[in-house]
Design an enzyme around this catalytic site. Structure first.
Site, PDB file in Angstrom:
ATOM      1  N   ARG A   1      -5.794   0.814   4.329  1.00  0.00           N
ATOM      2  CA  ARG A   1      -4.702   1.370   3.523  1.00  0.00           C
ATOM      3  C   ARG A   1      -4.492   0.608   2.208  1.00  0.00           C
ATOM      4  NH1 ARG A   1      -2.761  -0.822   8.405  1.00  0.00           N
ATOM      5  NH2 ARG A   1      -0.890  -2.119   8.374  1.00  0.00           N
TER       6      ARG A   1
ATOM      7  N   HIS B   1       0.832  -5.714   2.223  1.00  0.00           N
ATOM      8  CA  HIS B   1       1.615  -4.978   3.229  1.00  0.00           C
ATOM      9  C   HIS B   1       3.059  -5.476   3.177  1.00  0.00           C
ATOM     10  CE1 HIS B   1      -2.151  -3.599   5.290  1.00  0.00           C
ATOM     11  NE2 HIS B   1      -2.616  -4.687   4.737  1.00  0.00           N
TER      12      HIS B   1
ATOM     13  N   GLU C   1      -1.380  -7.211   6.984  1.00  0.00           N
ATOM     14  CA  GLU C   1      -0.015  -7.080   7.514  1.00  0.00           C
ATOM     15  C   GLU C   1       0.159  -8.127   8.622  1.00  0.00           C
ATOM     16  OE1 GLU C   1       3.181  -4.640   7.203  1.00  0.00           O
ATOM     17  OE2 GLU C   1       3.092  -6.762   7.718  1.00  0.00           O
TER      18      GLU C   1
ATOM     19  N   HIS D   1       0.842  -1.215   0.000  1.00  0.00           N
ATOM     20  CA  HIS D   1       0.000   0.000   0.000  1.00  0.00           C
ATOM     21  C   HIS D   1       0.874   1.262   0.000  1.00  0.00           C
ATOM     22  CE1 HIS D   1       1.169   0.611   4.185  1.00  0.00           C
ATOM     23  NE2 HIS D   1       1.061  -0.687   4.308  1.00  0.00           N
TER      24      HIS D   1
HETATM   25  O1  LIG Z   1       3.103  -2.582  10.128  1.00  0.00           O
HETATM   26  C1  LIG Z   1       3.966  -1.691  10.069  1.00  0.00           C
HETATM   27  O2  LIG Z   1       4.301  -0.915  10.949  1.00  0.00           O
HETATM   28  C2  LIG Z   1       4.781  -1.594   8.813  1.00  0.00           C
HETATM   29  O3  LIG Z   1       4.051  -1.678   7.684  1.00  0.00           O
HETATM   30  C3  LIG Z   1       5.792  -2.709   8.829  1.00  0.00           C
HETATM   31  O4  LIG Z   1       6.795  -2.237   9.561  1.00  0.00           O
HETATM   32  P1  LIG Z   1       8.248  -2.913   9.396  1.00  0.00           P
HETATM   33  O5  LIG Z   1       8.745  -2.522   8.036  1.00  0.00           O
HETATM   34  O6  LIG Z   1       9.004  -2.317  10.537  1.00  0.00           O
HETATM   35  O7  LIG Z   1       8.013  -4.410   9.510  1.00  0.00           O
END
Ligand SMILES: O=C(O)[C@H](O)COP(=O)(O)O
Length: 303
Positions: A70, A235, A120, A14
Site C-alpha cells: 500500500r 503508515h 506499520e 498511504h
Molecule cells: O494497520 C491498520 O489497521 C491501520 O492502518 C492502523 O489502524 P489504527 O488507526 O486503528 O491504528
C-alpha cells in the site's frame, strides 16, 4: 530561517487500503490500495508539486517506503504524477546505501528505498479483526489504549496459525491470506540479515526500530548528498513515530495524534543540525477532518 535553509520531509500515510475501507486491522497484512486510495495518492502529488512550484524549490530527490504494497503503490502513483522515473531497492541493516544510491544515480532514476522499518506497527493477533468487534470485545478504554497509547500492545500473533479471512460479518470477503509463515517468503532478505521481525508491537517499539533508520539512513543520506527534500510514504504508526522523534513529542501527547490517509505533512529541519523547525499539512482542513475519522474507526459514528 527561510525555506531554502531547511531540509524538507514530505511525509504521508498511504492512501486508503482495502482493509482500511472494511475497517479491519491491517498491520503487516499486505493490503492493496482501493481506487479511492489511488486518487488520494494522485492528489498528494499535486499538493507536493504545487508547494514546490510556489516556493521555487526542486521536487524531492529521494523516496522511502515500507515493505508493504500500500505504501509502494502510493509512491508509484505520486512519482508517476510528478513525472519522476524511479527505481525501488529493498534495503536491510547490512545494505551499503551509498553504493546502492550510486548505482541508481548512474541510470538517472530517483531512488526509492524500501525498508521494513517503515512498516506499520505489527498489530499481532488483532490483524484481520474488524475494529467494531475488537471494540466490543475489549471495551473502549482497552481498545484505545492498544491503538494509541505509547506502550499499548496487542496480543502476539501465533506465527503457526493460518488465518484465512473468509466471509466477514459484512458478507464481503477481503480474501486476504493472513498467513504469517508467508513472512519467510516476503522478508527473506531481512531474515538473512538477522533482522528481528516483530509478532506484535507497541508504538514505543516502532520508534525503537525506526530511529536508527531515520538517523543513519534518511538524515545521513540527506546530509551527505546535500539534499533539499525527500518523500516518505509510511503508515499510521510509522508516521506517528517519525513525528514523535523529529518534533520531540512526549509519550503523553502522542496519544492524541492520528494520521489521515494520503495527505502530505511537511516537516522542515535546519540544514546544519537537522533540528525541528516547523511542520504543517499541505491540506490542513482535510487533514483535521480525516484524522478525527481515523480516531473514530470502530465506533458507531464511523462504523
Ligand atoms: O494497520 C491498520 O489497521 C491501520 O492502518 C492502523 O489502524 P489504527 O488507526 O486503528 O491504528
Amino acid at each position: 530561517m527561510t525555506i531554502g535553509d531547511t531540509f524538507k520531509l514530505f511525509i504521508l500515510r498511504h492512501g486508503q487500503s482495502e482493509l482500511n475501507s472494511e475497517n479491519i486491522f491491517c498491520g503487516w497484512i499486505d493490503a492493496k490500495l482501493t481506487e479511492k486510495g489511488k486518487l488520494q495518492a494522485r492528489h498528494s502529488a499535486k499538493l507536493i508539486k504545487q508547494y514546490c512550484d510556489s516556493n521555487n524549490i526542486p521536487l524531492p530527490q529521494i523516496g522511502y517506503t515500507s515493505r508493504l504494497a500500500r505504501t509502494q503503490q502510493t509512491m508509484d502513483v505520486i512519482l508517476e504524477e510528478l513525472r519522476l522515473g524511479h527505481e525501488n531497492h529493498v534495503i536491510t541493516i547490512n545494505t551499503d546505501i551509498n553504493e546502492e544510491l550510486h548505482k541508481i544515480g548512474l541510470e538517472g532514476q530517483l531512488p526509492v528505498l524500501q525498508t521494513w522499518r517503515l512498516n506499520e506497527r505489527h498489530y499481532g493477533s488483532w490483524q484481520g479483526q474488524r475494529k467494531p468487534n475488537a471494540l466490543k470485545e475489549y471495551g473502549k478504554e482497552k481498545y484505545m489504549y492498544i491503538r494509541r497509547d505509547y506502550n499499548g500492545k496487542p496480543p502476539k500473533v501465533d506465527l503457526n496459525l493460518e488465518m484465512i479471512q473468509e466471509e466477514n460479518d459484512q458478507g464481503s470477503s477481503t480474501g486476504y491470506d493472513f498467513k504469517e509463515p508467508n513472512r519467510h517468503l516476503k522478508y527473506g532478505l531481512e531474515e538473512k540479515a538477522n533482522e528481528r521481525l516483530p509478532e506484535s508491537e507497541s508504538l514505543c517499539e516502532v520508534v525503537t526500530r525506526l530511529k536508527p533508520f531515520l538517523n543513519a539512513g534518511i538524515l545521513s543520506i540527506a546530509k551527505q548528498n546535500n539534499q533539499e527534500s525527500c518523500v516518505i510514504v509510511g503508515h499510521g504508526s510509522s508516521v506517528r513515530s517519525l513525528l514523535k522523534i523529529l518534533e520531540g513529542i512526549s509519550d503523553e501527547e502522542i496519544k492524541d495524534i492520528d494520521i489521515p490517509n494520503g495527505i502530505p505533512l511537511v516537516i522542515e529541519l535546519g540544514r546544519e543540525n537537522y533540528q525541528f523547525v516547523r511542520k504543517f499539512y499541505l491540506d490542513p482542513e482535510s487533514a483535521k477532518v480525516n484524522a478525527q475519522m481515523v480516531r473514530d474507526e470502530g465506533f458507531e459514528k464511523n462504523p
